[in-house]
Design a protein around this motif. Sequence first.
Motif, PDB file in Angstrom:
ATOM      1  N   ALA A 114      28.721  18.249  35.094  1.00 54.77           N
ATOM      2  CA  ALA A 114      28.824  19.670  35.415  1.00 54.77           C
ATOM      3  C   ALA A 114      29.076  19.785  36.910  1.00 54.77           C
ATOM      4  CB  ALA A 114      27.554  20.419  35.039  1.00 54.77           C
ATOM      5  N   PHE A 115      29.895  20.740  37.281  1.00 58.74           N
ATOM      6  CA  PHE A 115      30.238  20.952  38.683  1.00 58.74           C
ATOM      7  C   PHE A 115      29.469  22.152  39.218  1.00 58.74           C
ATOM      8  CE2 PHE A 115      32.687  22.900  42.063  1.00 58.74           C
ATOM      9  CZ  PHE A 115      32.990  21.820  42.863  1.00 58.74           C
ATOM     10  N   LEU A 116      28.845  21.989  40.387  1.00 62.21           N
ATOM     11  CA  LEU A 116      28.138  23.080  41.043  1.00 62.21           C
ATOM     12  C   LEU A 116      28.786  23.301  42.400  1.00 62.21           C
ATOM     13  CD1 LEU A 116      25.872  25.130  40.891  1.00 62.21           C
ATOM     14  CD2 LEU A 116      24.340  23.404  41.834  1.00 62.21           C
ATOM     15  N   GLU A 117      29.412  24.441  42.555  1.00 61.38           N
ATOM     16  CA  GLU A 117      30.157  24.753  43.777  1.00 61.38           C
ATOM     17  C   GLU A 117      29.217  24.913  44.970  1.00 61.38           C
ATOM     18  OE1 GLU A 117      32.551  28.623  44.850  1.00 61.38           O
ATOM     19  OE2 GLU A 117      33.572  27.450  43.304  1.00 61.38           O
ATOM     20  N   ARG A 118      29.641  24.362  46.105  1.00 58.95           N
ATOM     21  CA  ARG A 118      28.922  24.494  47.379  1.00 58.95           C
ATOM     22  C   ARG A 118      29.938  24.924  48.432  1.00 58.95           C
ATOM     23  NH1 ARG A 118      25.830  19.094  48.473  1.00 58.95           N
ATOM     24  NH2 ARG A 118      25.566  20.192  50.417  1.00 58.95           N
ATOM     25  N   PRO A 119      30.300  26.196  48.473  1.00 60.59           N
ATOM     26  CA  PRO A 119      31.409  26.648  49.318  1.00 60.59           C
ATOM     27  C   PRO A 119      31.193  26.451  50.819  1.00 60.59           C
ATOM     28  CG  PRO A 119      30.248  28.516  48.372  1.00 60.59           C
ATOM     29  CD  PRO A 119      29.709  27.281  47.712  1.00 60.59           C
ATOM     30  N   ARG A 120      29.970  26.373  51.279  1.00 53.49           N
ATOM     31  CA  ARG A 120      29.715  26.206  52.725  1.00 53.49           C
ATOM     32  C   ARG A 120      29.272  24.794  53.083  1.00 53.49           C
ATOM     33  NH1 ARG A 120      27.577  31.767  52.181  1.00 53.49           N
ATOM     34  NH2 ARG A 120      29.167  33.058  53.153  1.00 53.49           N
ATOM     35  N   GLU A 121      29.542  23.863  52.197  1.00 52.60           N
ATOM     36  CA  GLU A 121      29.095  22.485  52.405  1.00 52.60           C
ATOM     37  C   GLU A 121      29.560  21.913  53.743  1.00 52.60           C
ATOM     38  OE1 GLU A 121      29.222  18.188  50.152  1.00 52.60           O
ATOM     39  OE2 GLU A 121      30.533  19.780  49.455  1.00 52.60           O
ATOM     40  N   TYR A 122      30.769  22.213  54.141  1.00 56.88           N
ATOM     41  CA  TYR A 122      31.325  21.656  55.374  1.00 56.88           C
ATOM     42  C   TYR A 122      31.368  22.680  56.501  1.00 56.88           C
ATOM     43  CZ  TYR A 122      32.719  18.044  52.106  1.00 56.88           C
ATOM     44  OH  TYR A 122      32.713  17.074  51.144  1.00 56.88           O
ATOM     45  N   GLY A 123      30.608  23.758  56.381  1.00 55.35           N
ATOM     46  CA  GLY A 123      30.556  24.783  57.415  1.00 55.35           C
ATOM     47  C   GLY A 123      31.466  25.957  57.080  1.00 55.35           C
ATOM     48  N   PRO A 124      31.389  27.006  57.880  1.00 57.67           N
ATOM     49  CA  PRO A 124      32.109  28.242  57.563  1.00 57.67           C
ATOM     50  C   PRO A 124      33.625  28.163  57.734  1.00 57.67           C
ATOM     51  CG  PRO A 124      31.021  28.436  59.684  1.00 57.67           C
ATOM     52  CD  PRO A 124      30.580  27.119  59.081  1.00 57.67           C
ATOM     53  N   PHE A 125      34.115  27.154  58.432  1.00 54.02           N
ATOM     54  CA  PHE A 125      35.549  27.097  58.719  1.00 54.02           C
ATOM     55  C   PHE A 125      36.284  25.973  58.003  1.00 54.02           C
ATOM     56  CE2 PHE A 125      33.361  28.853  62.449  1.00 54.02           C
ATOM     57  CZ  PHE A 125      33.805  30.159  62.335  1.00 54.02           C
ATOM     58  N   HIS A 126      35.608  25.332  57.056  1.00 57.77           N
ATOM     59  CA  HIS A 126      36.213  24.229  56.323  1.00 57.77           C
ATOM     60  C   HIS A 126      36.094  24.482  54.825  1.00 57.77           C
ATOM     61  CE1 HIS A 126      36.522  21.872  59.989  1.00 57.77           C
ATOM     62  NE2 HIS A 126      35.285  22.258  60.272  1.00 57.77           N
ATOM     63  N   GLY A 127      37.114  24.105  54.103  1.00 57.53           N
ATOM     64  CA  GLY A 127      37.098  24.300  52.652  1.00 57.53           C
ATOM     65  C   GLY A 127      36.247  23.262  51.941  1.00 57.53           C
ATOM     66  N   ALA A 128      35.821  23.606  50.756  1.00 61.82           N
ATOM     67  CA  ALA A 128      35.074  22.694  49.898  1.00 61.82           C
ATOM     68  C   ALA A 128      35.685  22.783  48.508  1.00 61.82           C
ATOM     69  CB  ALA A 128      33.596  23.074  49.860  1.00 61.82           C
ATOM     70  N   GLU A 129      35.340  21.842  47.653  1.00 67.59           N
ATOM     71  CA  GLU A 129      35.852  21.889  46.281  1.00 67.59           C
ATOM     72  C   GLU A 129      35.337  23.149  45.597  1.00 67.59           C
ATOM     73  OE1 GLU A 129      35.910  18.179  44.011  1.00 67.59           O
ATOM     74  OE2 GLU A 129      35.276  17.189  45.860  1.00 67.59           O
ATOM     75  N   ARG A 130      36.175  23.743  44.773  1.00 66.70           N
ATOM     76  CA  ARG A 130      35.839  24.985  44.084  1.00 66.70           C
ATOM     77  C   ARG A 130      35.651  24.737  42.592  1.00 66.70           C
ATOM     78  NH1 ARG A 130      35.280  29.074  47.933  1.00 66.70           N
ATOM     79  NH2 ARG A 130      35.216  30.346  46.077  1.00 66.70           N
ATOM     80  N   ALA A 131      34.866  25.586  41.941  1.00 67.18           N
ATOM     81  CA  ALA A 131      34.607  25.462  40.509  1.00 67.18           C
ATOM     82  C   ALA A 131      35.899  25.482  39.709  1.00 67.18           C
ATOM     83  CB  ALA A 131      33.664  26.571  40.042  1.00 67.18           C
ATOM     84  N   ALA A 132      36.864  26.279  40.141  1.00 71.03           N
ATOM     85  CA  ALA A 132      38.133  26.383  39.419  1.00 71.03           C
ATOM     86  C   ALA A 132      38.898  25.067  39.406  1.00 71.03           C
ATOM     87  CB  ALA A 132      38.984  27.478  40.033  1.00 71.03           C
ATOM     88  N   ASP A 133      38.625  24.180  40.366  1.00 72.72           N
ATOM     89  CA  ASP A 133      39.334  22.902  40.476  1.00 72.72           C
ATOM     90  C   ASP A 133      38.540  21.731  39.890  1.00 72.72           C
ATOM     91  OD1 ASP A 133      41.320  24.263  41.932  1.00 72.72           O
ATOM     92  OD2 ASP A 133      40.202  23.967  43.793  1.00 72.72           O
ATOM     93  N   ALA A 134      37.376  22.000  39.324  1.00 71.55           N
ATOM     94  CA  ALA A 134      36.489  20.939  38.852  1.00 71.55           C
ATOM     95  C   ALA A 134      37.066  20.208  37.647  1.00 71.55           C
ATOM     96  CB  ALA A 134      35.132  21.521  38.491  1.00 71.55           C
ATOM     97  N   PRO A 135      36.878  18.877  37.617  1.00 71.48           N
ATOM     98  CA  PRO A 135      37.344  18.096  36.473  1.00 71.48           C
ATOM     99  C   PRO A 135      36.360  18.162  35.313  1.00 71.48           C
ATOM    100  CG  PRO A 135      36.374  16.639  38.089  1.00 71.48           C
ATOM    101  CD  PRO A 135      36.310  18.042  38.663  1.00 71.48           C
ATOM    102  N   GLY A 136      36.779  18.638  34.159  1.00 71.34           N
ATOM    103  CA  GLY A 136      35.974  18.630  32.931  1.00 71.34           C
ATOM    104  C   GLY A 136      34.570  19.188  33.048  1.00 71.34           C
ATOM    105  N   GLY A 137      33.915  19.378  31.940  1.00 74.09           N
ATOM    106  CA  GLY A 137      32.547  19.867  31.914  1.00 74.09           C
ATOM    107  C   GLY A 137      32.432  21.287  32.428  1.00 74.09           C
TER     108      GLY A 137
END
Length: 65
Positions: free
Chosen positions: A27-50
């Motif tokens: 299962a994928f759990l999105e963490r949009p601020r993982e790399y700080g406010p000015f950097h992108g992170a993986e999004r739920a819409a792009d998650a592989p399977g599950g």
Amino acid sequence: MEPGAMMLVAAHGWDLRGAAAVGMRTAFLERPREYGPFHGAERAADAPGGPAATSSDELVRRLGC
């Protein structure tokens, strides 16, 4: 315990792909601020399977827990 009886919840597709490769559910759990406010992170819409979610509460609902 058999791998299919476990689930890895992660915020990185590479972790999820590795777990799926050995038979674990994922299962994928999105963490949009993982790399700080000015950097992108993986999004739920792009998650592989599950199931994918943007919060732990949403993930619990999607899993029917």
